[in-house]
Write a protein that holds these residues in place. Sequence first.
Motif, mmCIF file in Angstrom:
data_model
loop_
_atom_site.group_PDB
_atom_site.id
_atom_site.type_symbol
_atom_site.label_atom_id
_atom_site.label_comp_id
_atom_site.label_asym_id
_atom_site.label_seq_id
_atom_site.Cartn_x
_atom_site.Cartn_y
_atom_site.Cartn_z
ATOM 1 N N SER A 403 0.810 -1.214 0.000
ATOM 2 C CA SER A 403 0.000 0.000 0.000
ATOM 3 C C SER A 403 0.844 1.264 0.000
ATOM 4 C CB SER A 403 -0.921 -0.005 1.225
ATOM 5 O OG SER A 403 -1.752 1.131 1.245
ATOM 6 N N HIS A 404 2.048 1.190 0.577
ATOM 7 C CA HIS A 404 2.929 2.359 0.656
ATOM 8 C C HIS A 404 4.098 2.271 -0.327
ATOM 9 C CE1 HIS A 404 0.690 2.716 4.430
ATOM 10 N NE2 HIS A 404 1.042 3.974 4.446
ATOM 11 N N GLY A 405 4.023 1.332 -1.280
ATOM 12 C CA GLY A 405 5.042 1.255 -2.319
ATOM 13 C C GLY A 405 6.380 0.728 -1.838
ATOM 14 N N VAL A 406 6.366 -0.167 -0.856
ATOM 15 C CA VAL A 406 7.605 -0.713 -0.292
ATOM 16 C C VAL A 406 7.767 -2.163 -0.761
ATOM 17 C CG1 VAL A 406 8.850 -1.286 1.832
ATOM 18 C CG2 VAL A 406 7.422 0.778 1.734
ATOM 19 N N PRO A 407 8.875 -2.529 -1.392
ATOM 20 C CA PRO A 407 9.067 -3.916 -1.829
ATOM 21 C C PRO A 407 8.965 -4.890 -0.652
ATOM 22 C CG PRO A 407 10.690 -2.489 -2.853
ATOM 23 C CD PRO A 407 9.980 -1.652 -1.824
ATOM 24 N N VAL A 408 8.282 -6.010 -0.878
ATOM 25 C CA VAL A 408 8.042 -6.962 0.208
ATOM 26 C C VAL A 408 8.242 -8.383 -0.282
ATOM 27 C CG1 VAL A 408 5.542 -6.957 -0.249
ATOM 28 C CG2 VAL A 408 6.401 -7.744 1.971
ATOM 29 N N PHE A 409 8.912 -9.168 0.565
ATOM 30 C CA PHE A 409 9.055 -10.603 0.317
ATOM 31 C C PHE A 409 8.357 -11.335 1.448
ATOM 32 C CE2 PHE A 409 10.797 -14.804 0.286
ATOM 33 C CZ PHE A 409 11.041 -15.077 -1.057
ATOM 34 N N GLY A 410 7.506 -12.306 1.092
ATOM 35 C CA GLY A 410 6.749 -13.025 2.095
ATOM 36 C C GLY A 410 7.325 -14.393 2.400
ATOM 37 N N LEU A 411 7.591 -14.669 3.676
ATOM 38 C CA LEU A 411 7.891 -16.020 4.148
ATOM 39 C C LEU A 411 6.600 -16.542 4.740
ATOM 40 C CD1 LEU A 411 11.443 -15.576 5.732
ATOM 41 C CD2 LEU A 411 10.856 -16.770 3.621
ATOM 42 N N SER A 412 5.776 -17.150 3.907
ATOM 43 C CA SER A 412 4.366 -17.352 4.197
ATOM 44 C C SER A 412 4.119 -18.581 5.068
ATOM 45 C CB SER A 412 3.608 -17.496 2.879
ATOM 46 O OG SER A 412 2.240 -17.665 3.098
ATOM 47 N N MET A 413 3.237 -18.419 6.083
ATOM 48 C CA MET A 413 2.864 -19.524 6.955
ATOM 49 C C MET A 413 1.602 -20.234 6.482
ATOM 50 S SD MET A 413 1.441 -17.345 10.236
ATOM 51 C CE MET A 413 0.720 -18.727 11.131
ATOM 52 N N ASP A 414 0.893 -19.645 5.517
ATOM 53 C CA ASP A 414 -0.311 -20.245 4.942
ATOM 54 C C ASP A 414 -0.529 -19.615 3.577
ATOM 55 O OD1 ASP A 414 -1.356 -17.707 5.565
ATOM 56 O OD2 ASP A 414 -2.270 -18.414 7.424
ATOM 57 N N THR A 415 -1.740 -19.695 3.061
ATOM 58 C CA THR A 415 -1.977 -19.255 1.679
ATOM 59 C C THR A 415 -2.179 -17.754 1.531
ATOM 60 O OG1 THR A 415 -4.365 -19.628 1.911
ATOM 61 C CG2 THR A 415 -3.026 -21.467 1.087
ATOM 62 N N ARG A 416 -2.313 -17.023 2.639
ATOM 63 C CA ARG A 416 -2.745 -15.622 2.520
ATOM 64 C C ARG A 416 -1.745 -14.752 1.768
ATOM 65 N NH1 ARG A 416 -3.375 -13.966 8.394
ATOM 66 N NH2 ARG A 416 -1.677 -15.464 8.562
ATOM 67 N N ILE A 417 -0.480 -14.776 2.162
ATOM 68 C CA ILE A 417 0.514 -13.947 1.485
ATOM 69 C C ILE A 417 0.743 -14.437 0.061
ATOM 70 C CG2 ILE A 417 2.949 -13.289 1.473
ATOM 71 C CD1 ILE A 417 2.875 -13.107 4.481
ATOM 72 N N GLU A 418 0.722 -15.744 -0.128
ATOM 73 C CA GLU A 418 0.879 -16.284 -1.483
ATOM 74 C C GLU A 418 -0.247 -15.786 -2.394
ATOM 75 O OE1 GLU A 418 0.975 -20.480 -0.990
ATOM 76 O OE2 GLU A 418 2.808 -20.467 0.196
ATOM 77 N N ARG A 419 -1.472 -15.812 -1.895
ATOM 78 C CA ARG A 419 -2.599 -15.308 -2.683
ATOM 79 C C ARG A 419 -2.412 -13.830 -3.004
ATOM 80 N NH1 ARG A 419 -7.847 -17.935 0.520
ATOM 81 N NH2 ARG A 419 -7.649 -20.056 -0.320
ATOM 82 N N LEU A 420 -2.009 -13.063 -2.002
ATOM 83 C CA LEU A 420 -1.854 -11.621 -2.188
ATOM 84 C C LEU A 420 -0.799 -11.317 -3.241
ATOM 85 C CD1 LEU A 420 -2.245 -8.648 -1.413
ATOM 86 C CD2 LEU A 420 -0.666 -9.025 0.497
ATOM 87 N N LEU A 421 0.380 -11.872 -3.092
ATOM 88 C CA LEU A 421 1.453 -11.566 -4.031
ATOM 89 C C LEU A 421 1.169 -12.146 -5.411
ATOM 90 C CD1 LEU A 421 4.527 -11.995 -1.668
ATOM 91 C CD2 LEU A 421 3.495 -9.880 -2.496
ATOM 92 N N GLY A 422 0.412 -13.241 -5.461
ATOM 93 C CA GLY A 422 -0.008 -13.770 -6.754
ATOM 94 C C GLY A 422 -0.941 -12.812 -7.470
ATOM 95 N N GLU A 423 -1.888 -12.237 -6.731
ATOM 96 C CA GLU A 423 -2.809 -11.280 -7.346
ATOM 97 C C GLU A 423 -2.090 -10.006 -7.776
ATOM 98 O OE1 GLU A 423 -6.249 -10.429 -4.997
ATOM 99 O OE2 GLU A 423 -7.240 -12.296 -5.567
ATOM 100 N N VAL A 424 -1.072 -9.593 -7.017
ATOM 101 C CA VAL A 424 -0.306 -8.398 -7.381
ATOM 102 C C VAL A 424 0.484 -8.651 -8.664
ATOM 103 C CG1 VAL A 424 1.562 -6.860 -6.636
ATOM 104 C CG2 VAL A 424 -0.177 -7.563 -5.001
ATOM 105 N N GLY A 425 0.832 -9.920 -8.907
ATOM 106 C CA GLY A 425 1.585 -10.250 -10.109
ATOM 107 C C GLY A 425 3.049 -10.547 -9.848
ATOM 108 N N CYS A 426 3.397 -10.817 -8.596
ATOM 109 C CA CYS A 426 4.796 -11.132 -8.288
ATOM 110 C C CYS A 426 4.873 -12.333 -7.344
ATOM 111 C CB CYS A 426 5.515 -9.923 -7.706
ATOM 112 S SG CYS A 426 4.618 -9.061 -6.406
ATOM 113 N N PRO A 427 4.407 -13.496 -7.803
ATOM 114 C CA PRO A 427 4.428 -14.683 -6.943
ATOM 115 C C PRO A 427 5.838 -15.122 -6.571
ATOM 116 C CG PRO A 427 3.912 -15.284 -9.210
ATOM 117 C CD PRO A 427 3.860 -13.784 -9.137
ATOM 118 N N GLN A 428 6.836 -14.717 -7.356
ATOM 119 C CA GLN A 428 8.213 -15.102 -7.061
ATOM 120 C C GLN A 428 8.763 -14.376 -5.832
ATOM 121 O OE1 GLN A 428 7.154 -13.200 -9.473
ATOM 122 N NE2 GLN A 428 8.575 -11.541 -9.971
#
Length: 486
Positions: A403-428
């Motif tokens: 939301s504030h334009g800060v690059p983020v990498f997720g070490l995900s404990m479940d599907t939530r962050i994976e879903r979010l970054l997938g929708e943003v277009g950067c699943p990697q």
Amino acid sequence: MMDWDVVASQLERSLAALNRYASASAPDEVFLDDLQQRIGAARRASARGGPRAPGEGLGAPSAAVASGASTAATASTASTAPGASSAAPRVLLLGYSGAGNTGADLRTIETIAQLRRLLAPRVPQITLFALGDCFDHPLLADTPRLTPALPYLPDALDAAVREADLVLNVEGSTYTSKFSDSLAGVLIGGLALAHAHGRPAIAYGVDSGTMSAALTRFVERNADGGEIICRNDAARQQLASLGVLAQAGADTAWTYRARPEASDATSPAARRVALCPNNPFWWPVRADAARARELDARGEASPLRYGPLHFHSWDAARAEAYHAYLDRFAQVAIGLREQGYTPVLVGMEQLDHSACVDLAARLPFEIELVTRGPRTLDEVAAAVAHAACVVTTRYHAAVLAISHGVPVFGLSMDTRIERLLGEVGCPQWSAACDDADGAKAALTAIGSLCRDEVRTALIAAYADYATSQRARIDAMGHRLRAALEG
């Protein structure tokens, strides 16, 4: 004139239900059954065209309360007065407020702000269902909390929803057993109770995940228990398979703006990286009344205890996974320091403080801790929103960053962050928290930011996605207002 015999009878039945819960062998499961019994009774009463007294229809074994609140007495201060004028709509917010969880509180804050904007010049009478006493934001501190009418939570909920003109579930992690079946039961069952009593009931930008068999049955039996708005399409598809028709929406935290940072882009703070760990492996919490009684009788405490009756899950395998996770996060911190960043540990929830301390002990250098509890919600949010980049296991740290334009990498404990970054277009930009190569993936991704084209494309994708999410929140607001005015 109040019939005190009726009141006493309701209280006695509710106390009996609470006592039966305390002796149940599987309290989290019977909690869902107990809630279902009350929902069914409300539906039958509505079909007959008459009201049902709180506590009526008790008889099945009772159950646990949400995430450790054994009597709902953790909710404090005055409730919304019954019989209020329709000019001041009475709104009950179900969620995770008070637990010191920054994401849950941001969602609640932004929902309250939206309600006030939508209903102006009317001033809604908002009441919070609270699960703790951490209210370090002025808007939350000034919002009344629910005073339970009866000691057993399903009965207290049953009474509370009938005093509301609108019931909103403002917690994101709703259709999941990841954290607590009891909490999920309150969020889903509270809406179903309100719907059964003819009150507008909306799940406001919620998510889904893996569910136990008991919770899955509960969801299926209450598929029509209110209006469901999901924050991603994957959740809508999962719920549709259970018969729950959900609309597209967004997480309400997307409208939160962190307070301005005093430093500019050329200051050392511009190279600060926010690391947001937690303990992904000690969930869910489960009720164990016998264990709680034994500890109380001996006057002992347990680091695994969560509220009066619930306990975190823990064993040797979980401990091993947790230590390996911390080692990987330490590799990330050391690697980012070598890249010229200044790591800072950010605890998004009060519970995360211990994970931050454990991680700091693994580092060969001193590191600042910005954790909820010692620091306020706004301070914790600002540490993420104004970082140069973020590595997180907490979902709402990812929301704040994007939301504030800060690059983020997720070490995900479940599907939530994976879903979010997938929708943003950067699943990697995500890896599972137990992925042995997670640290390497995070360092590689963040290292690529030195290429202008990578950073520019990433920030542009963030901006487009955040704009679309805020537009969805506006549309959600129109549905919310229509529910109150319909």
